[in-house]
Scaffold this active site. Structure first.
Site: not given
Ligand code: CP
Ligand code: NVA
Length: 308
Positions: A107, A134, A225, A266, A294
């Site tokens: 990530r 994502h 989101d 999400c 997930r």
């Molecule tokens: N939806 C998602 O990716 O959550 P986290 O940021 O908690 O991993």
């Molecule tokens: N759009 C959000 C998604 C988190 C899972 C971010 O990138 O922070």
């Protein structure tokens, strides 16, 4: 090398097989305590590195648990504590990690970091979220939709809010799984045009509608989101809130969707900002099924990457 970098870069038949396998693995473990090993142990003797340059709850826990259920081991690494965060090149990091572990999930911020890691690694790399996409989330979301309502092909999905990384993966999925997509949000937060063009090139309808009530007419799935993503500057907070408030998903807006429409987010959510408690906890919501899926979807993604 079989990387999972984005949904539009992955063969649709492979995506479908992953969701089928995810569903089968979920069914096989139904009712078991979470720590029970799977009957099959395809990741036995495999080591997986989970690298986080941003916070995470779901991605971190679901990948770690999924690897363990399949008999593998994990090491969870924070980018800032690695040499990666202190000037070592991505390419060298990729070459070094390839000598130690069998699979990398990362990530990160810039998509280029993910792409460079994948280019120089001799092991598979999975995208656990970048500023631009994502994909693991939307694999879980398609799985969740289909569990509740059957095939997503031909359905109408409406996104309300910021044209962000999660929207981008919905656009990628629209092209690959064959559903129509409407973006309802302010023009300054429009998604990149390339996401829309690529989906349209695959034959699905992608629309932009500034009127949220009109946008959700006939929706089978309404998605939102957070209004401020992890890579967004907090200084623009008030401006973004003002721009996005008309696109909040509340009970009134959901009443314009199809009666059996689902609602997804999400997570993490800022309750009563992008969506009201009434929607988040209401009859259309499947937000915690998404979170659970997930785990199952990513187990199938890891098996596909490793060919096990
Ligand atoms: N939806 C998602 O990716 O959550 P986290 O940021 O908690 O991993
Ligand atoms: N759009 C959000 C998604 C988190 C899972 C971010 O990138 O922070």
């Amino acid at each position: 090398m079989t990387h999972f970098l984005d949904i539009h870069k992955t063969d649709p038949a492979d995506l479908r097989n992953m969701l089928d396998q995810a569903g089968a693995m979920k069914t096989a473990r139904a009712g078991m305590p979470k720590g029970t090993p799977d009957a099959d142990q395809p990741l036995a003797n495999h080591m997986v590195a989970l690298i986080f340059e941003k916070p995470s709850t779901r991605t971190r826990v679901s990948f770690d648990l999924g690897v363990r259920q399949m008999g593998g081991q994990t090491m969870v690494l924070s980018g800032s504590e690695m040499q990666l965060g202190h000037g070592e090149t991505i390419a060298d990091t990729a070459r070094v990690l390839s000598r130690y572990v069998d699979l990398i999930m990362i990530r990160t911020f810039e998509e280029d970091v993910l792409l460079e890691l994948a280019e120089h690694a001799s092991i598979p790399v999975i995208n656990g979220l970048t500023n631009r996409s994502h994909p693991c989330q939307i694999m879980a979301d398609v799985m969740t939709y289909e569990e509740h309502r059957g095939p997503i092909k031909g359905k109408k999905v409406v996104w309300c809010g910021d044209g962000n990384n999660v929207f981008a993966s919905f656009a990628h999925a629209a092209g690959q799984f064959g559903f129509d997509l409407t973006f309802a949000g302010p023009e300054v937060l429009d998604p990149e045009q390339v996401f829309i063009d690529e989906a349209r090139a695959k034959g699905v309808t992608v629309e932009i509608d500034r009127n949220p009530e009109r946008a959700v007419e006939g929706a089978d799935l309404v998605v939102t989101d957070t209004w401020i993503s992890m890579h967004d500057s907090q200084t623009a907070r008030e401006r973004r809130h003002n721009l996005l408030r008309p696109y909040q998903v509340d009970e009134h807006l959901m009443s314009h969707a199809n009666p059996d429409a689902l609602f997804m987010h999400c997570l993490p959510a800022h309750r009563n900002e992008e969506a009201t408690d009434g929607v988040m906890d209401g009859p259309h919501s499947v937000i915690f099924d998404e979170a659970e899926n997930r785990l199952h979807a990513q187990k199938a993604i890891m098996r596909w990457c490793l060919g096990v």
